[in-house]
Design a protein around this motif. Structure first.
Motif, PDB file in Angstrom:
ATOM      1  N   SER A 196       0.784  -1.324  -0.068  1.00  0.00           N
ATOM      2  CA  SER A 196       0.029  -0.019  -0.067  1.00  0.00           C
ATOM      3  C   SER A 196       0.660   1.284   0.056  1.00  0.00           C
ATOM      4  O   SER A 196       0.538   2.213  -0.594  1.00  0.00           O
ATOM      5  CB  SER A 196      -0.949   0.103   1.121  1.00  0.00           C
ATOM      6  N   THR A 197       2.138   1.393   0.691  1.00  0.00           N
ATOM      7  CA  THR A 197       2.804   2.381   0.566  1.00  0.00           C
ATOM      8  C   THR A 197       3.889   2.463  -0.663  1.00  0.00           C
ATOM      9  O   THR A 197       4.537   1.526  -1.096  1.00  0.00           O
ATOM     10  CB  THR A 197       3.950   2.357   1.886  1.00  0.00           C
ATOM     11  N   SER A 198       3.642   3.834  -1.348  1.00  0.00           N
ATOM     12  CA  SER A 198       4.665   3.609  -2.470  1.00  0.00           C
ATOM     13  C   SER A 198       5.953   4.467  -1.924  1.00  0.00           C
ATOM     14  O   SER A 198       6.078   5.575  -1.543  1.00  0.00           O
ATOM     15  CB  SER A 198       3.987   4.654  -3.650  1.00  0.00           C
ATOM     16  N   PHE A 199       7.302   3.520  -2.381  1.00  0.00           N
ATOM     17  CA  PHE A 199       8.398   4.259  -1.954  1.00  0.00           C
ATOM     18  C   PHE A 199       9.220   4.612  -3.081  1.00  0.00           C
ATOM     19  O   PHE A 199       9.178   3.998  -4.276  1.00  0.00           O
ATOM     20  CB  PHE A 199       9.475   2.891  -1.378  1.00  0.00           C
ATOM     21  N   SER A 200       9.592   5.784  -2.990  1.00  0.00           N
ATOM     22  CA  SER A 200      10.283   6.573  -4.022  1.00  0.00           C
ATOM     23  C   SER A 200      11.827   6.442  -3.944  1.00  0.00           C
ATOM     24  O   SER A 200      12.464   6.523  -2.915  1.00  0.00           O
ATOM     25  CB  SER A 200       9.865   7.988  -4.022  1.00  0.00           C
ATOM     26  N   MET A 201      12.369   6.068  -4.992  1.00  0.00           N
ATOM     27  CA  MET A 201      13.849   5.533  -5.036  1.00  0.00           C
ATOM     28  C   MET A 201      14.586   6.759  -5.906  1.00  0.00           C
ATOM     29  O   MET A 201      14.207   6.671  -7.210  1.00  0.00           O
ATOM     30  CB  MET A 201      14.104   4.260  -5.194  1.00  0.00           C
ATOM     31  N   PHE A 202      15.793   7.216  -5.488  1.00  0.00           N
ATOM     32  CA  PHE A 202      16.592   8.221  -6.262  1.00  0.00           C
ATOM     33  C   PHE A 202      17.851   7.940  -6.278  1.00  0.00           C
ATOM     34  O   PHE A 202      18.331   7.725  -5.312  1.00  0.00           O
ATOM     35  CB  PHE A 202      16.169   9.628  -5.734  1.00  0.00           C
ATOM     36  N   ALA A 203      18.419   7.804  -7.223  1.00  0.00           N
ATOM     37  CA  ALA A 203      19.911   7.667  -7.672  1.00  0.00           C
ATOM     38  C   ALA A 203      20.535   9.056  -8.352  1.00  0.00           C
ATOM     39  O   ALA A 203      20.172   9.409  -9.505  1.00  0.00           O
ATOM     40  CB  ALA A 203      20.151   6.242  -8.388  1.00  0.00           C
ATOM     41  N   PHE A 204      21.230   9.489  -7.537  1.00  0.00           N
ATOM     42  CA  PHE A 204      21.752  11.016  -8.127  1.00  0.00           C
ATOM     43  C   PHE A 204      23.153  11.302  -7.817  1.00  0.00           C
ATOM     44  O   PHE A 204      23.861  10.499  -6.828  1.00  0.00           O
ATOM     45  CB  PHE A 204      20.932  12.005  -7.617  1.00  0.00           C
ATOM     46  N   SER A 205      23.675  11.964  -8.595  1.00  0.00           N
ATOM     47  CA  SER A 205      25.328  12.441  -8.457  1.00  0.00           C
ATOM     48  C   SER A 205      26.385  11.361  -8.794  1.00  0.00           C
ATOM     49  O   SER A 205      27.313  11.355  -8.213  1.00  0.00           O
ATOM     50  CB  SER A 205      25.629  12.859  -6.906  1.00  0.00           C
ATOM     51  N   TRP A 206      25.844  10.283  -9.813  1.00  0.00           N
ATOM     52  CA  TRP A 206      26.722   9.400  -9.996  1.00  0.00           C
ATOM     53  C   TRP A 206      27.507   9.737 -11.511  1.00  0.00           C
ATOM     54  O   TRP A 206      26.720  10.529 -12.244  1.00  0.00           O
ATOM     55  CB  TRP A 206      26.002   7.978 -10.455  1.00  0.00           C
ATOM     56  N   VAL A 207      28.904   9.724 -11.595  1.00  0.00           N
ATOM     57  CA  VAL A 207      29.430  10.191 -12.524  1.00  0.00           C
ATOM     58  C   VAL A 207      30.435   9.150 -13.387  1.00  0.00           C
ATOM     59  O   VAL A 207      30.770   8.191 -12.648  1.00  0.00           O
ATOM     60  CB  VAL A 207      30.490  11.534 -12.255  1.00  0.00           C
ATOM     61  N   ASP A 208      30.433   9.267 -14.484  1.00  0.00           N
ATOM     62  CA  ASP A 208      31.516   8.464 -15.316  1.00  0.00           C
ATOM     63  C   ASP A 208      31.672   8.850 -16.539  1.00  0.00           C
ATOM     64  O   ASP A 208      30.774   9.568 -17.329  1.00  0.00           O
ATOM     65  CB  ASP A 208      30.940   6.901 -15.569  1.00  0.00           C
ATOM     66  N   GLN A 209      32.699   8.678 -17.366  1.00  0.00           N
ATOM     67  CA  GLN A 209      33.275   9.212 -18.665  1.00  0.00           C
ATOM     68  C   GLN A 209      32.406   8.437 -19.795  1.00  0.00           C
ATOM     69  O   GLN A 209      32.323   9.032 -21.037  1.00  0.00           O
ATOM     70  CB  GLN A 209      34.678   9.226 -18.887  1.00  0.00           C
TER      71      GLN A 209
END
Length: 267
Positions: free
Chosen positions: A91-104
């Motif tokens: 019943s609960t919606s979990f929000s998942m965020f991946a940020f500030s990842w870097v690669d050339q």
């Protein structure tokens, strides 16, 4: 720093070879496969491979060639966050965020998942895409693990080097009641109505994981280890099999297991 590495301890193939040829010229080509052990070379380091050759009957006649290789590495660590930190199964919606990842080596792609508490297997919530966020419900956490569910994201560069980040959230276990069945029916129906194969797959996976959850709420964390058994997972309110090196009642049970070393057995 520059250093010489002995390849003999890092490869599964030979580092030397003998070739017999009647007429060896400058254009002659010889092949020698070189297979390295997994993770033998450190990511983002530069290595120079050198091969040397000499005549068997005249070692003073020799030559060498070198090749420089840069070893790829996974995306540099950023952040992985999940909100809210606790909720109810399905019943609960979990929000998942991946940020500030870097690669050339771009573009970066992301695949979100959770770990099934019963089987310890990774259950994908999304396919690998360029989308760096995900919203999903989760099954109930294992009561032996204080109702925690491990969520995660695999972050890939364009060459498929991958970094895995995880985060735990609390998803309170509740017995499967009528309301839960209604939520399950709604989950699958939404997946069917959307005509989105990935959403339907995720809905079925979450429902199956919830149905397979076992209630271990009455089994204290230290109870099973004191019996020399694995924690409660597969059978409600029951410890798992005997730990490695111990014998006792077969399968899941709440009885004592004893060392398989007869010298330490009480019998």
């Amino acid at each position: 720093t520059n250093s010489v590495i002995d390849l003999s301890s890092l490869v599964t193939t030979s580092t030397t070879a003998v070739y017999v040829a009647d007429n060896v010229t400058a254009s002659s080509m010889f092949r020698m496969p070189l297979s390295l052990l997994a993770n033998a070379l450190a990511p983002r380091n530069t290595y120079v491979f050198t091969v040397s050759a000499q005549l068997a009957n005249d070692p003073d006649i020799s030559s060498f060639a070198s090749l420089e290789l840069i070893i790829n590495g996974p995306p540099s660590p950023g952040s992985f966050e999940v909100t809210p930190s606790s909720g109810a199964p399905l019943s609960t919606s979990f929000s998942m965020f991946a940020f500030s990842w870097v690669d050339q080596d771009v573009p970066l792609t992301f695949k979100f998942f959770f770990i099934d508490g019963t089987s310890d297997s990774q259950i994908n919530l999304t396919p690998r895409t360029v989308t760096s966020s995900c919203a999903s419900s989760l099954p109930a956490g294992a009561s032996w693990d204080t109702d925690l569910v491990t969520t995660g994201v695999d972050i890939y560069d364009s060459l498929l080097a991958v970094f895995t980040a995880t985060n735990k959230v609390e998803v309170k276990y509740s017995s499967v009641e009528a309301a839960d069945y209604n939520a399950m029916d709604e989950f699958v129906s939404n997946g069917l109505d959307s005509e989105d194969v990935n959403l339907l797959r995720s809905s079925i996976t979450l429902v199956a994981s919830t149905l397979n959850s076992n209630d271990c709420s009455l089994v204290l964390y230290e109870f099973c280890p004191n019996l020399n058994r694995y924690t409660c997972r597969k059978r409600p309110q029951t410890c798992g099999e005997c730990l490695d090196g111990y014998i006792g009642e077969n399968g899941d049970a709440n009885s004592m297991c004893y060392s398989s070393d007869l010298s330490s057995s009480p019998y």
